[in-house]
Design an enzyme around this catalytic site. Structure first.
Site, PDB file in Angstrom:
ATOM      1  NE  ARG A   1      27.457  51.030  85.785  1.00 49.92           N
ATOM      2  CZ  ARG A   1      26.141  51.047  85.532  1.00 49.92           C
ATOM      3  NH1 ARG A   1      25.507  52.161  85.264  1.00 49.92           N
ATOM      4  NH2 ARG A   1      25.438  49.935  85.562  1.00 49.92           N
TER       5      ARG A   1
ATOM      6  CG  ASN B   1      38.889  49.432  83.968  1.00 46.99           C
ATOM      7  OD1 ASN B   1      38.544  49.821  82.859  1.00 46.99           O
ATOM      8  ND2 ASN B   1      39.342  48.217  84.191  1.00 46.99           N
ATOM      9  CB  VAL B   2      35.625  54.615  87.142  1.00 48.98           C
ATOM     10  CG1 VAL B   2      36.024  55.631  86.073  1.00 48.98           C
ATOM     11  CG2 VAL B   2      34.365  53.872  86.711  1.00 48.98           C
TER      12      VAL B   2
ATOM     13  CG  HIS C   1      38.896  57.469  81.525  1.00 48.01           C
ATOM     14  ND1 HIS C   1      38.639  56.472  80.621  1.00 48.01           N
ATOM     15  CD2 HIS C   1      39.667  58.371  80.862  1.00 48.01           C
ATOM     16  CE1 HIS C   1      39.233  56.752  79.463  1.00 48.01           C
ATOM     17  NE2 HIS C   1      39.872  57.891  79.589  1.00 48.01           N
TER      18      HIS C   1
END
Ligand code: OAD
Length: 231
Positions: free
Chosen positions: A56, A87-88, A104
Protein backbone atom coordinates in the site's frame (compact mmCIF):
# COMPACT_ATOMS: atom_id res chain seq x y z
CA UNK A 1 -15.99 32.14 7.94
CA UNK A 2 -18.45 29.29 7.76
CA UNK A 3 -17.21 25.89 8.86
CA UNK A 4 -17.15 23.32 6.06
CA UNK A 5 -16.46 19.78 7.21
CA UNK A 6 -15.57 16.98 4.80
CA UNK A 7 -15.80 13.23 5.36
CA UNK A 8 -13.70 11.58 2.66
CA UNK A 9 -13.21 7.95 1.71
CA UNK A 10 -11.30 5.82 -0.76
CA UNK A 11 -13.27 7.22 -3.74
CA UNK A 12 -11.55 10.60 -3.51
CA UNK A 13 -8.20 8.91 -4.21
CA UNK A 14 -9.56 6.67 -7.01
CA UNK A 15 -8.70 9.17 -9.76
CA UNK A 16 -5.15 9.28 -8.40
CA UNK A 17 -4.90 5.55 -9.11
CA UNK A 18 -5.52 4.04 -5.68
CA UNK A 19 -8.09 1.26 -5.66
CA UNK A 20 -11.11 1.61 -3.41
CA UNK A 21 -12.03 -1.25 -1.06
CA UNK A 22 -15.50 -2.37 -2.10
CA UNK A 23 -15.86 -1.49 -5.81
CA UNK A 24 -15.31 -4.27 -8.33
CA UNK A 25 -11.55 -4.84 -8.49
CA UNK A 26 -11.29 -3.23 -5.03
CA UNK A 27 -8.77 -4.22 -2.38
CA UNK A 28 -11.14 -6.42 -0.41
CA UNK A 29 -11.81 -8.51 -3.51
CA UNK A 30 -8.18 -9.70 -3.56
CA UNK A 31 -7.39 -9.70 0.14
CA UNK A 32 -9.43 -11.02 3.02
CA UNK A 33 -9.96 -8.38 5.71
CA UNK A 34 -9.45 -11.01 8.40
CA UNK A 35 -6.03 -11.95 6.92
CA UNK A 36 -4.54 -8.45 6.75
CA UNK A 37 -6.56 -5.86 8.65
CA UNK A 38 -7.37 -7.24 12.10
CA UNK A 39 -5.40 -7.64 15.35
CA UNK A 40 -5.85 -11.42 14.94
CA UNK A 41 -4.18 -11.29 11.52
CA UNK A 42 -1.21 -9.49 13.09
CA UNK A 43 -0.94 -12.19 15.79
CA UNK A 44 -1.25 -15.02 13.28
CA UNK A 45 0.84 -13.81 10.37
CA UNK A 46 2.63 -10.50 10.92
CA UNK A 47 4.71 -10.98 7.74
CA UNK A 48 1.59 -11.05 5.58
CA UNK A 49 0.26 -7.93 7.29
CA UNK A 50 3.59 -6.09 6.94
CA UNK A 51 3.76 -7.09 3.24
CA UNK A 52 0.21 -5.88 2.63
CA UNK A 53 0.87 -2.43 4.05
CA UNK A 54 4.33 -2.24 2.44
CA UNK A 55 2.54 -2.70 -0.89
CA UNK A 56 0.00 0.00 0.00
CA UNK A 57 2.87 2.36 0.87
CA UNK A 58 4.70 1.64 -2.40
CA UNK A 59 1.52 2.42 -4.29
CA UNK A 60 0.86 5.60 -2.30
CA UNK A 61 4.39 6.83 -3.04
CA UNK A 62 3.78 6.46 -6.76
CA UNK A 63 0.60 8.59 -6.98
CA UNK A 64 -0.28 12.27 -6.78
CA UNK A 65 -3.31 14.16 -5.48
CA UNK A 66 -6.05 14.75 -8.06
CA UNK A 67 -8.33 17.68 -8.86
CA UNK A 68 -10.73 16.78 -6.04
CA UNK A 69 -7.99 17.03 -3.40
CA UNK A 70 -6.93 20.39 -4.85
CA UNK A 71 -10.52 21.66 -4.91
CA UNK A 72 -10.71 21.05 -1.17
CA UNK A 73 -7.55 23.13 -0.71
CA UNK A 74 -9.12 25.90 -2.79
CA UNK A 75 -12.20 25.89 -0.55
CA UNK A 76 -9.97 27.05 2.32
CA UNK A 77 -10.05 30.54 0.76
CA UNK A 78 -13.78 30.70 1.36
CA UNK A 79 -14.44 28.44 4.34
CA UNK A 80 -12.90 27.19 7.52
CA UNK A 81 -12.32 23.69 6.11
CA UNK A 82 -11.80 20.62 8.28
CA UNK A 83 -11.23 17.25 6.63
CA UNK A 84 -12.04 14.00 8.39
CA UNK A 85 -10.69 11.24 6.21
CA UNK A 86 -11.06 7.49 6.43
CA UNK A 87 -8.12 7.22 4.04
CA UNK A 88 -4.71 6.15 5.21
CA UNK A 89 -2.92 7.75 2.24
CA UNK A 90 -1.42 11.24 2.55
CA UNK A 91 -2.93 12.82 -0.57
CA UNK A 92 -4.95 15.49 1.30
CA UNK A 93 -1.76 16.69 3.01
CA UNK A 94 0.26 16.42 -0.22
CA UNK A 95 -2.30 18.62 -1.98
CA UNK A 96 -1.92 21.19 0.80
CA UNK A 97 -5.02 20.81 2.98
CA UNK A 98 -4.24 22.27 6.39
CA UNK A 99 -6.65 20.54 8.75
CA UNK A 100 -6.81 16.79 8.22
CA UNK A 101 -7.62 14.12 10.75
CA UNK A 102 -7.24 10.45 9.89
CA UNK A 103 -9.93 8.29 11.44
CA UNK A 104 -8.38 4.99 10.34
CA UNK A 105 -4.71 5.81 10.84
CA UNK A 106 -1.91 6.72 8.48
CA UNK A 107 0.12 4.55 6.10
CA UNK A 108 3.31 6.52 6.64
CA UNK A 109 3.32 6.03 10.39
CA UNK A 110 4.07 3.08 12.62
CA UNK A 111 3.13 2.46 16.23
CA UNK A 112 4.55 0.50 19.10
CA UNK A 113 2.90 -2.86 19.82
CA UNK A 114 3.52 -2.23 23.51
CA UNK A 115 2.26 1.37 23.74
CA UNK A 116 0.06 2.54 20.86
CA UNK A 117 0.69 6.16 21.87
CA UNK A 118 4.24 5.80 20.59
CA UNK A 119 3.89 6.72 16.92
CA UNK A 120 6.71 7.20 14.41
CA UNK A 121 7.08 8.38 10.81
CA UNK A 122 7.93 5.84 8.12
CA UNK A 123 10.15 7.62 5.62
CA UNK A 124 9.77 5.24 2.69
CA UNK A 125 7.73 2.12 1.91
CA UNK A 126 9.10 -0.53 4.21
CA UNK A 127 8.19 -1.55 7.74
CA UNK A 128 9.80 -4.87 8.64
CA UNK A 129 10.29 -7.46 11.35
CA UNK A 130 12.92 -6.17 13.76
CA UNK A 131 11.92 -2.50 13.43
CA UNK A 132 11.50 -1.62 17.09
CA UNK A 133 10.02 1.21 19.16
CA UNK A 134 12.03 2.94 21.87
CA UNK A 135 10.79 0.37 24.39
CA UNK A 136 12.25 -2.43 22.29
CA UNK A 137 9.01 -3.92 20.97
CA UNK A 138 8.05 -4.54 17.35
CA UNK A 139 6.51 -1.69 15.36
CA UNK A 140 3.20 -2.31 13.56
CA UNK A 141 1.35 -0.22 10.95
CA UNK A 142 -0.42 2.81 12.46
CA UNK A 143 -3.75 1.64 11.10
CA UNK A 144 -7.06 1.24 12.93
CA UNK A 145 -7.87 -2.37 12.17
CA UNK A 146 -11.30 -3.95 12.18
CA UNK A 147 -12.27 -4.72 15.76
CA UNK A 148 -10.17 -1.88 17.18
CA UNK A 149 -11.42 1.35 18.74
CA UNK A 150 -11.31 4.53 16.64
CA UNK A 151 -9.44 6.96 18.90
CA UNK A 152 -10.16 10.05 16.76
CA UNK A 153 -13.91 9.46 16.72
CA UNK A 154 -14.81 11.79 19.61
CA UNK A 155 -12.89 14.65 18.03
CA UNK A 156 -14.54 13.90 14.67
CA UNK A 157 -17.99 14.05 16.30
CA UNK A 158 -17.20 17.43 17.92
CA UNK A 159 -16.05 18.83 14.57
CA UNK A 160 -19.10 17.45 12.77
CA UNK A 161 -21.50 18.99 15.27
CA UNK A 162 -20.01 22.42 14.52
CA UNK A 163 -20.31 22.11 10.73
CA UNK A 164 -22.29 24.73 8.78
CA UNK A 165 -21.88 22.63 5.65
CA UNK A 166 -20.99 18.91 5.61
CA UNK A 167 -19.56 17.21 2.53
CA UNK A 168 -19.29 13.43 2.10
CA UNK A 169 -17.07 12.38 -0.77
CA UNK A 170 -16.05 8.96 -2.09
CA UNK A 171 -17.21 6.71 0.71
CA UNK A 172 -19.70 3.85 0.63
CA UNK A 173 -20.71 4.79 4.21
CA UNK A 174 -20.55 1.08 4.95
CA UNK A 175 -18.07 1.17 7.84
CA UNK A 176 -19.03 2.32 11.33
CA UNK A 177 -18.45 4.32 13.41
CA UNK A 178 -17.21 6.66 10.60
CA UNK A 179 -20.42 6.29 8.58
CA UNK A 180 -22.46 7.42 11.59
CA UNK A 181 -20.91 10.90 11.52
CA UNK A 182 -23.61 12.20 9.16
CA UNK A 183 -26.08 11.79 12.02
CA UNK A 184 -24.20 14.35 14.11
CA UNK A 185 -24.65 17.19 11.61
CA UNK A 186 -26.91 19.85 13.19
CA UNK A 187 -30.51 19.94 12.02
CA UNK A 188 -31.05 22.04 8.93
CA UNK A 189 -27.38 22.16 7.86
CA UNK A 190 -26.81 20.86 4.33
CA UNK A 191 -25.06 17.54 3.72
CA UNK A 192 -23.66 17.17 0.17
CA UNK A 193 -22.84 13.62 -0.91
CA UNK A 194 -20.51 13.23 -3.91
CA UNK A 195 -20.20 9.71 -5.29
CA UNK A 196 -20.82 7.96 -8.64
CA UNK A 197 -22.95 5.42 -6.74
CA UNK A 198 -25.69 6.30 -4.30
CA UNK A 199 -24.67 5.15 -0.81
CA UNK A 200 -27.04 2.68 0.77
CA UNK A 201 -28.40 4.98 3.48
CA UNK A 202 -31.70 6.63 4.22
CA UNK A 203 -31.61 10.04 2.59
CA UNK A 204 -32.90 12.85 4.77
CA UNK A 205 -34.31 16.19 3.62
CA UNK A 206 -31.02 18.06 4.21
CA UNK A 207 -29.00 15.65 2.03
CA UNK A 208 -28.11 16.64 -1.54
CA UNK A 209 -26.72 13.88 -3.73
CA UNK A 210 -24.21 14.87 -6.43
CA UNK A 211 -23.89 11.75 -8.55
CA UNK A 212 -20.43 12.11 -10.01
CA UNK A 213 -16.81 11.15 -9.55
CA UNK A 214 -14.79 13.20 -7.10
CA UNK A 215 -13.06 15.66 -9.47
CA UNK A 216 -16.12 16.79 -11.43
CA UNK A 217 -18.39 16.36 -8.43
CA UNK A 218 -16.26 18.90 -6.56
CA UNK A 219 -16.70 21.36 -9.47
CA UNK A 220 -20.45 20.97 -9.13
CA UNK A 221 -20.21 21.49 -5.38
CA UNK A 222 -18.22 24.70 -5.90
CA UNK A 223 -20.96 25.91 -8.25
CA UNK A 224 -23.59 25.07 -5.64
CA UNK A 225 -21.60 27.02 -3.07
CA UNK A 226 -21.22 29.88 -5.60
CA UNK A 227 -17.45 29.64 -5.68
CA UNK A 228 -15.77 30.69 -8.88
CA UNK A 229 -12.53 28.89 -9.56
CA UNK A 230 -9.52 31.17 -9.95
CA UNK A 231 -7.47 28.63 -11.89
P1 OAD B 1 -15.29 1.87 -0.13
O1 OAD B 1 -14.45 1.08 -1.08
O2 OAD B 1 -16.20 1.14 0.78
O3 OAD B 1 -16.19 2.90 -0.94
C1 OAD B 1 -15.62 3.70 -1.96
C2 OAD B 1 -16.66 4.65 -2.46
O4 OAD B 1 -16.04 5.47 -3.44
C3 OAD B 1 -17.86 3.99 -3.13
O5 OAD B 1 -19.06 4.60 -2.67
C4 OAD B 1 -17.63 4.26 -4.62
O6 OAD B 1 -18.86 4.39 -5.35
C5 OAD B 1 -16.91 5.57 -4.55
N1 OAD B 1 -16.09 5.90 -5.74
C6 OAD B 1 -15.49 5.08 -6.63
N2 OAD B 1 -14.83 5.78 -7.56
C7 OAD B 1 -15.00 7.10 -7.24
C8 OAD B 1 -14.55 8.34 -7.82
N3 OAD B 1 -13.78 8.38 -8.91
N4 OAD B 1 -14.92 9.48 -7.20
C9 OAD B 1 -15.70 9.47 -6.09
N5 OAD B 1 -16.15 8.34 -5.51
C10 OAD B 1 -15.79 7.17 -6.07
O7 OAD B 1 -14.27 2.82 0.68
P2 OAD B 1 -14.52 3.61 2.04
O8 OAD B 1 -15.94 4.02 2.18
O9 OAD B 1 -13.47 4.64 2.14
O10 OAD B 1 -10.91 0.89 6.56
O11 OAD B 1 -14.21 2.48 3.10
C11 OAD B 1 -14.27 2.76 4.47
C12 OAD B 1 -13.24 1.95 5.20
O12 OAD B 1 -13.39 0.58 4.88
C13 OAD B 1 -11.81 2.25 4.82
O13 OAD B 1 -11.28 3.35 5.52
C14 OAD B 1 -11.09 1.00 5.14
C15 OAD B 1 -12.09 0.02 4.58
O14 OAD B 1 -12.06 -1.25 5.02
C16 OAD B 1 -9.84 0.24 7.07
O15 OAD B 1 -8.98 -0.31 6.41
C17 OAD B 1 -9.80 0.23 8.57
Amino acid sequence: MKKLVVLSGAGISAESGINTFRDSGGLWENHRIEDVATPEAWQKNPDLVLDFYNERRKQALSVEPNAAHYSLVELEKHFDVQIITQNVDNLHEKAGSKNVIHLHGELFKSQSTENPELVYDIASWELKKGDLCELGSQLRPHIVWFGEAVPMMDIAIDITEEADIFVVIGTSLAVYPAAGLVHYVSAGKPVYIIDPAKPDITFKKNMIFIQDKASTGMEKLKNELRITSDV
